[in-house]
Design a protein around this motif. Structure first.
Motif, mmCIF file in Angstrom:
data_model
loop_
_atom_site.group_PDB
_atom_site.id
_atom_site.type_symbol
_atom_site.label_atom_id
_atom_site.label_comp_id
_atom_site.label_asym_id
_atom_site.label_seq_id
_atom_site.Cartn_x
_atom_site.Cartn_y
_atom_site.Cartn_z
ATOM 1 N N LEU A 36 -8.430 4.740 3.295
ATOM 2 C CA LEU A 36 -7.919 4.344 1.980
ATOM 3 C C LEU A 36 -7.996 2.836 1.771
ATOM 4 O O LEU A 36 -8.342 2.361 0.693
ATOM 5 C CB LEU A 36 -6.463 4.790 1.817
ATOM 6 N N LYS A 37 -7.629 2.090 2.809
ATOM 7 C CA LYS A 37 -7.560 0.629 2.712
ATOM 8 C C LYS A 37 -8.068 0.027 4.015
ATOM 9 O O LYS A 37 -7.864 0.590 5.096
ATOM 10 C CB LYS A 37 -6.107 0.155 2.488
ATOM 11 N N GLU A 92 -6.673 14.709 5.550
ATOM 12 C CA GLU A 92 -7.001 15.767 4.586
ATOM 13 C C GLU A 92 -7.219 17.062 5.338
ATOM 14 O O GLU A 92 -7.608 17.062 6.508
ATOM 15 C CB GLU A 92 -8.257 15.378 3.809
ATOM 16 N N ARG A 142 -9.450 10.128 6.018
ATOM 17 C CA ARG A 142 -10.187 9.371 4.998
ATOM 18 C C ARG A 142 -9.632 7.956 4.892
ATOM 19 O O ARG A 142 -8.422 7.762 4.735
ATOM 20 C CB ARG A 142 -10.063 10.087 3.643
ATOM 21 N N TRP A 170 0.831 -1.214 0.000
ATOM 22 C CA TRP A 170 0.000 0.000 0.000
ATOM 23 C C TRP A 170 0.861 1.258 0.000
ATOM 24 O O TRP A 170 0.514 2.259 -0.607
ATOM 25 C CB TRP A 170 -0.889 0.030 1.237
ATOM 26 N N LYS A 210 -0.245 9.961 6.128
ATOM 27 C CA LYS A 210 -0.950 8.681 6.169
ATOM 28 C C LYS A 210 -0.804 8.077 7.570
ATOM 29 O O LYS A 210 0.233 8.218 8.206
ATOM 30 C CB LYS A 210 -0.414 7.735 5.105
ATOM 31 N N TYR A 225 -5.281 5.199 6.594
ATOM 32 C CA TYR A 225 -6.027 6.448 6.455
ATOM 33 C C TYR A 225 -5.121 7.528 5.885
ATOM 34 O O TYR A 225 -3.890 7.463 6.027
ATOM 35 C CB TYR A 225 -6.542 6.919 7.827
ATOM 36 N N GLN A 226 -5.727 8.528 5.274
ATOM 37 C CA GLN A 226 -4.995 9.721 4.852
ATOM 38 C C GLN A 226 -5.652 10.940 5.459
ATOM 39 O O GLN A 226 -6.873 11.087 5.437
ATOM 40 C CB GLN A 226 -4.971 9.859 3.330
#
Length: 197
Positions: free
Chosen positions: A179-180, A195, A177, A51, A158, A192-193
């Motif tokens: 992501l996976k 934002e 957010r 990832w 991240k 997560y990322q």
């Protein structure tokens, strides 16, 4: 005369981690037996670093519940610019320091303190944070809020979270957010990322 305490030795078998990629691929590092210490499995680690394949090089990483150092040392092996490993247990932190010293020119630092105390010190922002706390201690909600609100995360940082599957849904900052999201046995693991809000 007080009887000397026996020195805790690294066990065999499960008492080691293996770096699975990067410049030290295949290198095995000893791990001390310690209550609650659960190195991330090679299978999960392989998925995680797939990832992160395009994000790890030169990034600044924080391994907040370092334990065996499996995630932090893997990041160093794969080209992270700097990795800070935070570990509460002094004996485990000493082993991490020995393992770090065995990796030539590794840009890492071991800090022997608890996660909450560390996050209440003056912050420097990270690009990537690994959160794999001891299970059943409910540490994640407080830690995630401190990371977000105390200046520990770069704008698009991240955050990797590994936790027990049975745990309740996690209340995270609204600007993280997903992501996976995967499961392996009794473990949930997510990326997560952050934002900008």
């Amino acid at each position: 005369m007080a009887k000397a305490k026996p020195i805790k030795k690294a066990s065999t078998g499960s008492g080691q981690i293996r770096l699975i990629g990067g410049q030290w691929r295949g290198r095995k590092l000893p791990v001390l037996d310690s209550e609650g210490l659960r190195p991330t499995t090679d299978r999960i680690k392989e998925t995680l670093f797939n990832w992160l394949m395009f994000d790890i090089h030169h990034c600044r990483c924080l391994d907040l519940f370092a334990g065996s150092g499996s995630l932090g040392f893997e990041a160093l092996s794969r080209g992270a610019g700097e990795v800070i490993l935070v570990e509460k247990d002094a004996t485990v932190a000493q082993q991490l320091q020995r393992n770090l010293a065995s990796l030539p020119a590794a840009q890492g630092q071991i800090i022997n303190t608890d996660a909450i105390g560390f996050l209440q010190s003056p912050a420097t922002a990270f690009d990537l944070v690994f959160l794999d706390p001891p299970f059943h201690r409910e540490l994640l909600p407080n830690v995630c809020q401190l990371l977000e609100h105390n200046g520990w995360l770069n704008v698009d940082a991240k955050i990797y979270i590994e936790r027990e599957q049975a745990s309740e849904s996690l209340l995270l900052p609204s600007n993280w957010r997903l992501l996976k999201d995967k499961r392996a046995g009794q473990v949930n693991y997510q990326l997560y990322q952050r934002e900008s809000e």
